[in-house]
Design a protein around this motif. Structure first.
Motif, short mmCIF file in Angstrom:
data_model
loop_
_atom_site.label_atom_id
_atom_site.label_comp_id
_atom_site.label_asym_id
_atom_site.label_seq_id
_atom_site.Cartn_x
_atom_site.Cartn_y
_atom_site.Cartn_z
N VAL A 235 0.84 -1.20 0.00
CA VAL A 235 0.00 0.00 0.00
C VAL A 235 0.87 1.25 0.00
CG1 VAL A 235 -1.80 1.27 1.23
CG2 VAL A 235 -1.87 -1.22 1.17
N CYS B 166 1.06 4.27 -3.01
CA CYS B 166 0.96 5.72 -2.79
C CYS B 166 1.69 6.49 -3.89
CB CYS B 166 1.52 6.09 -1.43
SG CYS B 166 0.48 5.63 -0.02
N LEU C 88 -8.79 3.19 -3.61
CA LEU C 88 -8.11 1.93 -3.32
C LEU C 88 -9.00 1.15 -2.37
CD1 LEU C 88 -5.52 0.28 -3.78
CD2 LEU C 88 -4.58 1.34 -1.72
N PHE D 148 -10.21 -2.60 -0.49
CA PHE D 148 -9.74 -3.88 0.06
C PHE D 148 -10.94 -4.75 0.37
CE2 PHE D 148 -6.75 -0.58 0.99
CZ PHE D 148 -5.49 -1.15 0.83
N MET E 231 -2.98 2.68 4.90
CA MET E 231 -4.30 3.07 4.40
C MET E 231 -4.55 4.55 4.68
SD MET E 231 -6.81 -0.09 5.45
CE MET E 231 -6.73 -1.71 4.67
N PHE F 219 -2.54 6.65 2.27
CA PHE F 219 -3.09 6.69 0.91
C PHE F 219 -4.31 7.61 0.87
CE2 PHE F 219 -5.33 5.46 -2.87
CZ PHE F 219 -4.32 5.16 -3.76
N VAL G 74 -9.45 5.43 0.52
CA VAL G 74 -9.51 4.00 0.80
C VAL G 74 -10.92 3.59 1.21
CG1 VAL G 74 -8.82 2.26 2.52
CG2 VAL G 74 -7.09 3.66 1.41
#
Length: 272
Positions: free
Chosen positions: A74, A78, A87, A89, A105, A108, A111
């Motif tokens: 992850v 970035c 992004l 999951f 997370m 980023f 998420v």
């Protein structure tokens, strides 16, 4: 070139052994190793050589939280943050995310975590996962996959991967009605190859495909970047794929089954 969605499979290992797993995870040889961080970085780099922007990149498995380098992956993603809209999951609610994964997370930013809840007997960590994500301000959605009013009314049986007796017109109709042909335009990135769906990936792993037209090998240096782009852009103009001959499609009309029914014992002949 822009993509609506791409799903990056980082492992076939899982904490569950679901009979009707849509990714066929229990049916790959066990123990199947995780793809290494260096491999996943390479697949990601090759992907972004031909894709300028993806609206949603989904990290999946198996169970992605099993991967020891998920946090580092992850962190690496970035560097492509301005080329990824969201992004995502997908986890099965059996594992609590590690601290480095949570921090990555947060870093980023854009998420979403999908928690597939298969009931308290299987998805034992759902309350704790939700609490952690709430505490760190990470957006999530929990999908109820048990009891009454299960998400999507349950699962579709995609387990029978065998060649059907159909002509081209019938196979075209199967593909035309499949959710992956129009409604759900996405690519599946596994081991450096882009597929349209997990069934195509499964057919390839079983050496059922006679040609390479059902996928794009991003690691093939004999293909120019322009050739790879043209091939990926042509995917949704196809009348059908060879893998469609080994499957009955995925659509809203098919019978639903109980999600996450566990395999008690798997014969070695079923794994490959």
């Amino acid at each position: 070139m822009k993509c609506e969605r791409t799903e990056l499979t980082i492992t076939h290992r899982c904490t569950l052994k679901c009979k009707l797993c849509g990714a066929y995870s229990p049916y790959y040889s066990n123990p199947k190793p995780h793809w290494s961080l260096s491999q996943l970085k390479l697949y990601t780099d090759k992907y972004f050589e031909i894709v300028d922007y993806v609206e949603k990149m989904t990290i999946s498995g198996g169970e992605p939280l099993l991967h020891p380098d998920l946090g580092k992956l992850v962190e690496y993603l970035c560097t492509y943050g301005d080329r990824i809209g969201l992004l995502e999951f997908i986890t099965n609610g059996t594992m609590i995310p590690k601290t480095d994964v949570i921090y990555a997370m947060q870093k980023f930013g854009k998420v979403k975590v999908i928690i597939d809840n298969y009931g308290p007997e299987l998805s034992t960590e759902v309350p704790q996962i939700e609490k952690i994500l709430d505490n760190y301000g990470i957006y999530y959605e929990t999908r109820k996959y048990y009891g009454n009013n299960a998400y999507y009314d349950g699962w579709i049986d995609m387990s029978n991967v065998s060649k059907r007796t159909r002509d081209d017109a019938e196979t075209n109709e199967i593909y035309n009605n499949c959710i992956f042909s129009k409604k759900f335009q996405r690519y599946l990135l596994v081991e450096g190859k882009l597929y349209l769906c997990a069934t195509a990936r499964r057919c390839d792993s079983l050496n059922l495909l006679t040609e390479d037209n059902d996928y794009i090998n991003l690691l093939d240096d004999d293909l120019s970047l322009e050739q790879k782009k043209r091939k990926i852009e042509s995917f949704f103009d196809r009348k059908h794929f060879e893998a469609c001959m080994y499957f009955d499609g995925f659509n809203d009309k098919y019978q639903r089954h109980t999600p996450a029914e566990q395999i008690k014992q798997l014969d070695d002949g079923d794994k490959q």
